[in-house]
Enzyme design. Structure first.
Site, PDB file in Angstrom:
ATOM      1  N   GLY A 154      14.203   6.655   7.179  1.00  0.00           N
ATOM      2  CA  GLY A 154      14.929   6.598   8.060  1.00  0.00           C
ATOM      3  C   GLY A 154      15.126   5.686   8.865  1.00  0.00           C
ATOM      4  O   GLY A 154      15.509   4.244   8.206  1.00  0.00           O
ATOM      5  N   ARG A 155      14.066   4.895  10.136  1.00  0.00           N
ATOM      6  CA  ARG A 155      15.824   3.807  10.315  1.00  0.00           C
ATOM      7  C   ARG A 155      15.302   2.457   9.436  1.00  0.00           C
ATOM      8  O   ARG A 155      16.497   1.915   9.475  1.00  0.00           O
ATOM      9  CB  ARG A 155      15.155   3.163  11.622  1.00  0.00           C
ATOM     10  CG  ARG A 155      15.375   4.345  13.211  1.00  0.00           C
ATOM     11  CD  ARG A 155      14.743   3.862  14.034  1.00  0.00           C
ATOM     12  NE  ARG A 155      14.691   4.972  15.032  1.00  0.00           N
ATOM     13  CZ  ARG A 155      13.432   5.698  15.396  1.00  0.00           C
ATOM     14  NH1 ARG A 155      12.623   5.840  14.267  1.00  0.00           N
ATOM     15  NH2 ARG A 155      14.009   6.561  16.436  1.00  0.00           N
ATOM     16  N   ILE A 156      14.081   2.374   9.307  1.00  0.00           N
ATOM     17  CA  ILE A 156      13.707   1.102   8.595  1.00  0.00           C
ATOM     18  C   ILE A 156      13.953   1.015   6.716  1.00  0.00           C
ATOM     19  O   ILE A 156      14.642   0.186   6.366  1.00  0.00           O
ATOM     20  CB  ILE A 156      11.641   0.748   8.021  1.00  0.00           C
ATOM     21  CG1 ILE A 156      11.936   0.130  10.029  1.00  0.00           C
ATOM     22  CG2 ILE A 156      11.921  -0.866   7.653  1.00  0.00           C
ATOM     23  CD1 ILE A 156      10.198   0.461  10.637  1.00  0.00           C
ATOM     24  N   ARG A 176      11.311  13.737   3.463  1.00  0.00           N
ATOM     25  CA  ARG A 176      10.660  15.524   3.401  1.00  0.00           C
ATOM     26  C   ARG A 176      12.396  15.766   3.922  1.00  0.00           C
ATOM     27  O   ARG A 176      12.982  16.961   4.070  1.00  0.00           O
ATOM     28  CB  ARG A 176      10.142  15.357   4.792  1.00  0.00           C
ATOM     29  CG  ARG A 176       8.527  14.890   4.221  1.00  0.00           C
ATOM     30  CD  ARG A 176       7.957  14.924   5.148  1.00  0.00           C
ATOM     31  NE  ARG A 176       7.583  13.902   5.963  1.00  0.00           N
ATOM     32  CZ  ARG A 176       6.439  13.224   6.259  1.00  0.00           C
ATOM     33  NH1 ARG A 176       4.645  13.849   5.782  1.00  0.00           N
ATOM     34  NH2 ARG A 176       6.277  12.344   6.802  1.00  0.00           N
ATOM     35  N   ALA A 233       5.028   0.133   4.148  1.00  0.00           N
ATOM     36  CA  ALA A 233       4.761   0.971   5.970  1.00  0.00           C
ATOM     37  C   ALA A 233       3.362   1.118   6.511  1.00  0.00           C
ATOM     38  O   ALA A 233       2.804   0.394   7.134  1.00  0.00           O
ATOM     39  CB  ALA A 233       4.909   1.827   5.312  1.00  0.00           C
ATOM     40  N   ARG A 234       2.588   1.677   5.364  1.00  0.00           N
ATOM     41  CA  ARG A 234       0.665   1.558   5.602  1.00  0.00           C
ATOM     42  C   ARG A 234       0.031   1.950   4.311  1.00  0.00           C
ATOM     43  O   ARG A 234       0.958   2.160   3.428  1.00  0.00           O
ATOM     44  CB  ARG A 234       0.886   2.810   6.232  1.00  0.00           C
ATOM     45  CG  ARG A 234       0.742   3.245   7.661  1.00  0.00           C
ATOM     46  CD  ARG A 234       0.033   1.989   8.502  1.00  0.00           C
ATOM     47  NE  ARG A 234       0.323   2.197   9.865  1.00  0.00           N
ATOM     48  CZ  ARG A 234       1.359   1.207  10.651  1.00  0.00           C
ATOM     49  NH1 ARG A 234       1.743   0.620  10.392  1.00  0.00           N
ATOM     50  NH2 ARG A 234       1.811   1.712  11.948  1.00  0.00           N
ATOM     51  N   GLU A 263      -7.553  -2.159   5.248  1.00  0.00           N
ATOM     52  CA  GLU A 263      -6.610  -3.280   6.119  1.00  0.00           C
ATOM     53  C   GLU A 263      -8.244  -3.948   7.320  1.00  0.00           C
ATOM     54  O   GLU A 263      -8.156  -2.706   7.736  1.00  0.00           O
ATOM     55  CB  GLU A 263      -5.568  -3.425   7.128  1.00  0.00           C
ATOM     56  CG  GLU A 263      -4.738  -4.220   7.609  1.00  0.00           C
ATOM     57  CD  GLU A 263      -3.263  -3.413   7.879  1.00  0.00           C
ATOM     58  OE1 GLU A 263      -2.550  -2.477   6.427  1.00  0.00           O
ATOM     59  OE2 GLU A 263      -2.856  -3.494   8.931  1.00  0.00           O
ATOM     60  N   HIS A 281       0.193  -8.245   6.996  1.00  0.00           N
ATOM     61  CA  HIS A 281       0.216  -6.986   8.156  1.00  0.00           C
ATOM     62  C   HIS A 281       1.407  -7.546   9.033  1.00  0.00           C
ATOM     63  O   HIS A 281       1.147  -7.357   9.893  1.00  0.00           O
ATOM     64  CB  HIS A 281      -0.457  -5.987   8.532  1.00  0.00           C
ATOM     65  CG  HIS A 281       0.501  -4.585   8.994  1.00  0.00           C
ATOM     66  ND1 HIS A 281      -0.459  -3.767   9.476  1.00  0.00           N
ATOM     67  CD2 HIS A 281       1.592  -4.933   9.619  1.00  0.00           C
ATOM     68  CE1 HIS A 281       0.255  -2.847   9.636  1.00  0.00           C
ATOM     69  NE2 HIS A 281       1.346  -3.425   9.543  1.00  0.00           N
ATOM     70  N   GLY A 283       5.435  -7.367   9.251  1.00  0.00           N
ATOM     71  CA  GLY A 283       6.986  -7.256   9.082  1.00  0.00           C
ATOM     72  C   GLY A 283       6.908  -7.140  10.444  1.00  0.00           C
ATOM     73  O   GLY A 283       8.349  -7.347  10.767  1.00  0.00           O
TER      74      GLY A 283
HETATM   75  C1  DGY Z   1       4.179  -0.546  13.323  1.00  0.00           C
HETATM   76  O1  DGY Z   1       4.945  -1.588  14.581  1.00  0.00           O
HETATM   77  O2  DGY Z   1       3.644   0.473  13.085  1.00  0.00           O
HETATM   78  C2  DGY Z   1       3.984  -1.915  12.410  1.00  0.00           C
HETATM   79  O3  DGY Z   1       3.427  -1.491  11.417  1.00  0.00           O
HETATM   80  C3  DGY Z   1       3.466  -2.601  13.275  1.00  0.00           C
HETATM   81  O4  DGY Z   1       4.325  -3.580  13.925  1.00  0.00           O
END
Ligand code: DGY
Length: 318
Positions: A154-156, A176, A233-234, A263, A281, A283
Site C-alpha cells: 500500500g502507500r507505506i 492481497r 506495522a503492527r 505493546e 512505536h 513510526g
Molecule cells: C498508525 O497510524 O496506525 C500508526 O501505527 C501510528 O502512527
C-alpha cells in the site's frame, strides 16, 4: 451544544478546529486503556477522537449511544471494532496519507540500523572502546543488488520501496490485491516465496484476523539465513516468541521493530539481543506528521457532525 471528546491532547490546530464548533472535552492524563474508563469519558459525546491505545469495542459503542463518529488518530484502526461500529451506525475514520513518508523513513532507518549495526556501533563508541579505524570494525551487510520483500504494498509499503530502489535494491512484494501498475513497480510473489527469496523483509500489512501471526515460526524459518526482518506495522503480525526462537537459533541476521505483539511490553528475549533494534512505536512521530494526523482526524469528525462526507472514512455511519 454538540459534545466532542478527545482521549488525548491534540497537536497542531486540531483542538482549535474542534473547540470553535463544539463543546470539546480533552483527556490529558494517562491513556484510557480500559473499556469502562473509555466509555465513561466519551459519555454523551457525538464525536470521539481516539488513539490506538483506546479500545473502541462493541461494549464502548453500545454504552455511548449518542456517538456518531470515531475519529481514530492513526491510519491503523485495529483498536476499533469496525463490525460493531457498522451495526451501531457509527462512522469510523482514520488518518491515511499524512503519515506515509514519516513511517517509511522510520522503516528505512530500521533497515539501515540493523544491517549496519548502528545500535551496537554507537554503544561501542559511547562505552569508550573506539581506538581508531580498523578494516574489520563492526562490519555490516550491504543492501545493493539484494531483494527487499515488502509485505503489504500500500502507500507505506510503496514509500519504503522508493527508498529501497534509491539504495540499489530489487523490490518484490506480496499483497492481497494485484499491484500491477504500482509505483515503483514490484514483482508480486506469494508470501512464502517472497520470504524465501528476500534479504530484507519489511511489514506493511494491516492487522486483522487474517494477518494475526502472518509470520509464524514456519514462515520466519523460510527467510534465508542472515536475512533481516523489519516491522513498523503492527506487532501481532509476527509471532514474537517464535521470532525470538528463530533469532536465538542464529537463523536470522537481525530484526528492527517499532511495534510489539503485547505493546507496550517487549519480549525479554528481544531486549537481550544486540542484533535487534527496538523503537517505541514512533513510526509517525514527527512534529509535522502528528499535527497533520490530528488535524485530519479533527476534519473527519467535523465533517460527519456537520453532515458532510469525511475526508478519510473507514466505516460509513448513519
Ligand atoms: C498508525 O497510524 O496506525 C500508526 O501505527 C501510528 O502512527
Amino acid at each position: 451544544m454538540t459534545e466532542v471528546a478527545a482521549t488525548s491532547a491534540l497537536p497542531g490546530r486540531a483542538e482549535v478546529m474542534l473547540a470553535d464548533r463544539f463543546e470539546l472535552r480533552v483527556h490529558r492524563g494517562a491513556a484510557l486503556t480500559g473499556e469502562d474508563e473509555l466509555a465513561a469519558f466519551i459519555g454523551g459525546a457525538a464525536g470521539a477522537l481516539t488513539l490506538l491505545a483506546n479500545p473502541v469495542s462493541r461494549t464502548v459503542l453500545e454504552r455511548c449511544p449518542q456517538l456518531k463518529v470515531v475519529g481514530n488518530v492513526a491510519v491503523g484502526y485495529d483498536n476499533v471494532d469496525v463490525a460493531a461500529a457498522a451495526e451501531c451506525g457509527v462512522w469510523v475514520t482514520n488518518t491515511p496519507d499524512v503519515l506515509t513518508e514519516a513511517t517509511a523513513d522510520l522503516a528505512w532507518a530500521l533497515v539501515l540500523a540493523v544491517t549496519r549495526r548502528l545500535g551496537e556501533a554507537e554503544e561501542y563508541l559511547r562505552s569508550g572502546r573506539f581506538r581508531g579505524w580498523a578494516l574489520d570494525l563492526l562490519l555490516g551487510t550491504g543492501l545493493q543488488d539484494k531483494r527487499i520483500g515488502i509485505v503489504g504494498y500500500g502507500r507505506i509499503g510503496r514509500a519504503v520501496a522508493r527508498r529501497a530502489v534509491a539504495s540499489g535494491m530489487e523490490v518484490a512484494c506480496s499483497d492481497r490485491e494485484p499491484v500491477a501498475g504500482a509505483d515503483p513497480p514490484a514483482r508480486q510473489l506469494p508470501l512464502d516465496e517472497l520470504l524465501a527469496t528476500s534479504a530484507v523483509v519489511s511489514l506493511h500489512a494491516p492487522l486483522d484476523a487474517s494477518t494475526h501471526h502472518l509470520l509464524d515460526e514456519r514462515r520466519l524459518r523460510l527467510m534465508p539465513r542472515g536475512a533481516v526482518l523489519v516491522n513498523t506495522a503492527r506487532g501481532p503480525l509476527v509471532d514474537e516468541a517464535a521470532l525470538v526462537r528463530v533469532l536465538e537459533s542464529g537463523h536470522l541476521g537481525g530484526a528492527g521493530l517499532d511495534v510489539y505483539e503485547h505493546e507496550p511490553e517487549v519480549h525479554p528475549g528481544l531486549l537481550r539481543r544486540r542484533d535487534v533494534v527496538l523503537l517505541p512505536h514512533c513510526g509517525s512521530a514527527t512534529h509535522e506528521t502528528r499535527a497533520a494526523m490530528a488535524e485530519l482526524a479533527a476534519a473527519n469528525v467535523i465533517a460527519v457532525l456537520e453532515g458532510r462526507e469525511p475526508p478519510a472514512p473507514v466505516v460509513r455511519g448513519r
